[in-house]
Design a protein around this motif. Structure first.
Motif, mmCIF file in Angstrom:
data_model
loop_
_atom_site.group_PDB
_atom_site.id
_atom_site.type_symbol
_atom_site.label_atom_id
_atom_site.label_comp_id
_atom_site.label_asym_id
_atom_site.label_seq_id
_atom_site.Cartn_x
_atom_site.Cartn_y
_atom_site.Cartn_z
ATOM 1 N N GLU A 34 0.830 -1.196 0.000
ATOM 2 C CA GLU A 34 0.000 0.000 0.000
ATOM 3 C C GLU A 34 0.868 1.250 0.000
ATOM 4 N N GLY A 35 0.499 2.186 -0.825
ATOM 5 C CA GLY A 35 1.254 3.433 -0.896
ATOM 6 C C GLY A 35 2.358 3.435 -1.924
ATOM 7 N N VAL A 36 2.687 2.272 -2.483
ATOM 8 C CA VAL A 36 3.732 2.196 -3.507
ATOM 9 C C VAL A 36 3.106 2.524 -4.858
ATOM 10 N N PRO A 37 3.601 3.531 -5.556
ATOM 11 C CA PRO A 37 2.994 3.891 -6.843
ATOM 12 C C PRO A 37 3.289 2.856 -7.919
ATOM 13 N N VAL A 38 2.463 2.856 -8.942
ATOM 14 C CA VAL A 38 2.638 1.904 -10.041
ATOM 15 C C VAL A 38 4.027 2.030 -10.651
ATOM 16 N N CYS A 39 4.498 3.269 -10.863
ATOM 17 C CA CYS A 39 5.798 3.451 -11.524
ATOM 18 C C CYS A 39 6.924 2.818 -10.721
ATOM 19 N N ALA A 40 6.806 2.800 -9.389
ATOM 20 C CA ALA A 40 7.836 2.160 -8.563
ATOM 21 C C ALA A 40 7.745 0.642 -8.668
ATOM 22 N N ALA A 41 6.516 0.100 -8.674
ATOM 23 C CA ALA A 41 6.345 -1.349 -8.794
ATOM 24 C C ALA A 41 6.857 -1.855 -10.131
ATOM 25 N N LEU A 42 6.802 -1.026 -11.171
ATOM 26 C CA LEU A 42 7.237 -1.443 -12.507
ATOM 27 C C LEU A 42 8.752 -1.566 -12.624
ATOM 28 N N GLU A 43 9.485 -1.104 -11.633
ATOM 29 C CA GLU A 43 10.937 -1.252 -11.685
ATOM 30 C C GLU A 43 11.340 -2.726 -11.688
ATOM 31 N N ALA A 44 10.464 -3.591 -11.199
ATOM 32 C CA ALA A 44 10.758 -5.025 -11.170
ATOM 33 C C ALA A 44 10.181 -5.773 -12.363
ATOM 34 N N VAL A 45 9.560 -5.036 -13.307
ATOM 35 C CA VAL A 45 8.939 -5.652 -14.484
ATOM 36 C C VAL A 45 9.731 -5.245 -15.724
ATOM 37 N N PRO A 46 10.080 -6.182 -16.611
ATOM 38 C CA PRO A 46 10.826 -5.821 -17.832
ATOM 39 C C PRO A 46 10.016 -4.870 -18.719
ATOM 40 N N LEU A 47 10.693 -3.921 -19.306
ATOM 41 C CA LEU A 47 10.077 -2.945 -20.198
ATOM 42 C C LEU A 47 10.401 -3.290 -21.648
ATOM 43 N N VAL A 48 9.395 -3.234 -22.509
ATOM 44 C CA VAL A 48 9.578 -3.457 -23.940
ATOM 45 C C VAL A 48 9.342 -2.122 -24.640
ATOM 46 N N SER A 49 10.260 -1.717 -25.505
ATOM 47 C CA SER A 49 10.156 -0.430 -26.170
ATOM 48 C C SER A 49 10.652 -0.533 -27.608
ATOM 49 N N THR A 50 10.308 0.487 -28.411
ATOM 50 C CA THR A 50 10.767 0.500 -29.804
ATOM 51 C C THR A 50 12.189 1.015 -29.944
ATOM 52 N N ALA A 51 12.740 1.593 -28.884
ATOM 53 C CA ALA A 51 14.097 2.131 -28.967
ATOM 54 C C ALA A 51 14.660 2.294 -27.568
ATOM 55 N N GLY A 52 15.976 2.421 -27.496
ATOM 56 C CA GLY A 52 16.630 2.558 -26.209
ATOM 57 C C GLY A 52 16.258 3.834 -25.491
ATOM 58 N N ASP A 53 15.916 4.887 -26.243
ATOM 59 C CA ASP A 53 15.532 6.140 -25.596
ATOM 60 C C ASP A 53 14.051 6.193 -25.241
ATOM 61 N N MET A 54 13.306 5.162 -25.534
ATOM 62 C CA MET A 54 11.926 4.967 -25.073
ATOM 63 C C MET A 54 11.020 6.166 -25.354
ATOM 64 N N PRO A 55 10.887 6.621 -26.595
ATOM 65 C CA PRO A 55 10.144 7.870 -26.844
ATOM 66 C C PRO A 55 8.702 7.850 -26.357
ATOM 67 N N VAL A 56 7.969 6.766 -26.645
ATOM 68 C CA VAL A 56 6.558 6.696 -26.240
ATOM 69 C C VAL A 56 6.446 6.569 -24.729
ATOM 70 N N VAL A 57 7.295 5.733 -24.142
ATOM 71 C CA VAL A 57 7.245 5.497 -22.698
ATOM 72 C C VAL A 57 7.641 6.754 -21.931
ATOM 73 N N ARG A 58 8.662 7.465 -22.398
ATOM 74 C CA ARG A 58 9.105 8.680 -21.705
ATOM 75 C C ARG A 58 8.001 9.732 -21.667
ATOM 76 N N ARG A 59 7.277 9.881 -22.783
ATOM 77 C CA ARG A 59 6.202 10.873 -22.798
ATOM 78 C C ARG A 59 5.111 10.519 -21.787
ATOM 79 N N TYR A 60 4.834 9.225 -21.649
ATOM 80 C CA TYR A 60 3.841 8.790 -20.662
ATOM 81 C C TYR A 60 4.328 9.113 -19.249
ATOM 82 N N TRP A 61 5.589 8.845 -18.969
ATOM 83 C CA TRP A 61 6.147 9.079 -17.628
ATOM 84 C C TRP A 61 6.089 10.571 -17.278
ATOM 85 N N ARG A 62 6.392 11.427 -18.241
ATOM 86 C CA ARG A 62 6.346 12.868 -17.968
ATOM 87 C C ARG A 62 4.927 13.313 -17.658
ATOM 88 N N THR A 63 3.955 12.774 -18.402
ATOM 89 C CA THR A 63 2.567 13.181 -18.214
ATOM 90 C C THR A 63 1.999 12.682 -16.891
#
Length: 315
Positions: free
Chosen positions: A188-217
């Motif tokens: 409880e109290g742990v945000p989704v973005c913190a829990a995702l640190e233990a989950v592998p991320l799949v992206s179209t590029a190393g700089d994660m353009p789509v994912v980065r925009r989501y994180w900023r928003t």
């Protein structure tokens, strides 16, 4: 628009060069469309300015800005010159068929939304030639006259290109139900973005353009704490990998609707402020001279209005 008396211009090619520069926003971008070198374009514009006795463009760090007189001139000569060029190039209906429409945009978006909307037109005889690429590259190609229409998430600079907001595309944080259960079991109290640190991320590029925009928003962060475990060449490949259980990613709703409906993928959160991108329909000046271009534009607008996702937005 005020009315000015124009000095006579003996060479229509000077006016064609002027119109190309006004539409492209720079001497350099106009040159390839005209089949000229950049110095020749510059020389012709200077010659036209001398004949007219008026300055036409102001130089900017990138490109040029037409003066008020130049905008008025463009409005007065664009339609007649376009009509002349249509006849001269055989780009009008002669053999019972109109010229093909040259359409460009991101490959995944074209496949998911645009091409199905245009299928009935093609079946009725409209010809459409499709190109794909990155927004910035395609915008420059549109200025050069290589495309008639462009689907883009980037608004072109200047006012030479007609831009119509087409739809809003929502981006979702998704994974398989198994990964979602692990994220959902966080303390409880742990945000989704913190829990995702233990989950592998799949992206179209190393700089994660789509994912980065989501994180900023959503999180006010520049990027996830842990970079991608897998990089793949397209968003369709991201869907395949995430659906197979490789991890999580951020995807446009329009691309993963089938997986969400079947339960193969689920949303990891439903934020109060959904992360959306405005899809823009960009049109080359003069493209409307081809009736098929008008048909394509109308079909795309109808499809946007009829689709729940992406949702239409007012122009």
């Amino acid at each position: 628009m005020t009315t000015s008396t124009l000095a006579p211009v003996q060479d229509l090619n000077l006016l064609r060069t002027f119109l190309a520069v006004q539409r492209a926003g720079s001497f350099t971008a106009a040159a390839p469309a005209l089949g000229l070198t950049q110095p020749t374009v510059t020389s012709q514009i200077r010659a036209l300015e001398v004949q007219l006795g008026r300055q036409l463009f102001q130089r900017l760090p990138r490109g040029v800005e037409p003066t008020a007189f130049a905008r008025e001139l463009a409005e007065r000569i664009a339609a007649p010159l376009d009509d002349l060029d249509l006849v001269a190039t055989g780009n009008c209906e002669i053999d019972g068929r109109t010229a093909p429409v040259h359409l460009a945009g991101p490959p995944e978006l074209l496949c998911a939304r645009v091409l199905p909307a245009l299928a009935p037109l093609v079946a009725d005889g409209v010809r459409v030639h499709v190109a794909t690429g990155e927004d910035e590259e395609l915008i420059e190609q549109l200025r050069e006259g290589r495309h008639d229409l462009l689907i883009s998430t980037q608004r072109p600079r200047g006012r030479a290109l007609a831009v119509t907001p087409l739809a809003q595309e929502e981006h979702l944080l998704v994974a398989t139900p198994d990964w979602a259960a692990r994220v959902g079991s966080r303390a409880e109290g742990v945000p989704v973005c913190a829990a995702l640190e233990a989950v592998p991320l799949v992206s179209t590029a190393g700089d994660m353009p789509v994912v980065r925009r989501y994180w900023r928003t959503q999180y006010g962060k520049q990027h996830p704490a842990v970079g991608p475990a897998m990089t793949v060449p397209s968003l369709h490949a991201v869907i395949a990998a995430v659906r197979a259980g490789a991890g999580y990613s951020v995807l446009p709703r329009s691309l993963c609707e089938a997986e969400l409906a079947s339960g193969a993928l689920v949303r990891l959160e439903e934020p109060e402020r959904p992360r959306t991108t405005t899809l823009l329909l960009v049109q080359r000046p003069g493209a409307e001279q081809n009736p098929a271009t008008v048909q394509v534009v109308e079909a795309l607008l109808r499809a946007a209005r009829a689709s729940e996702h992406p949702r239409p937005v007012p122009a």
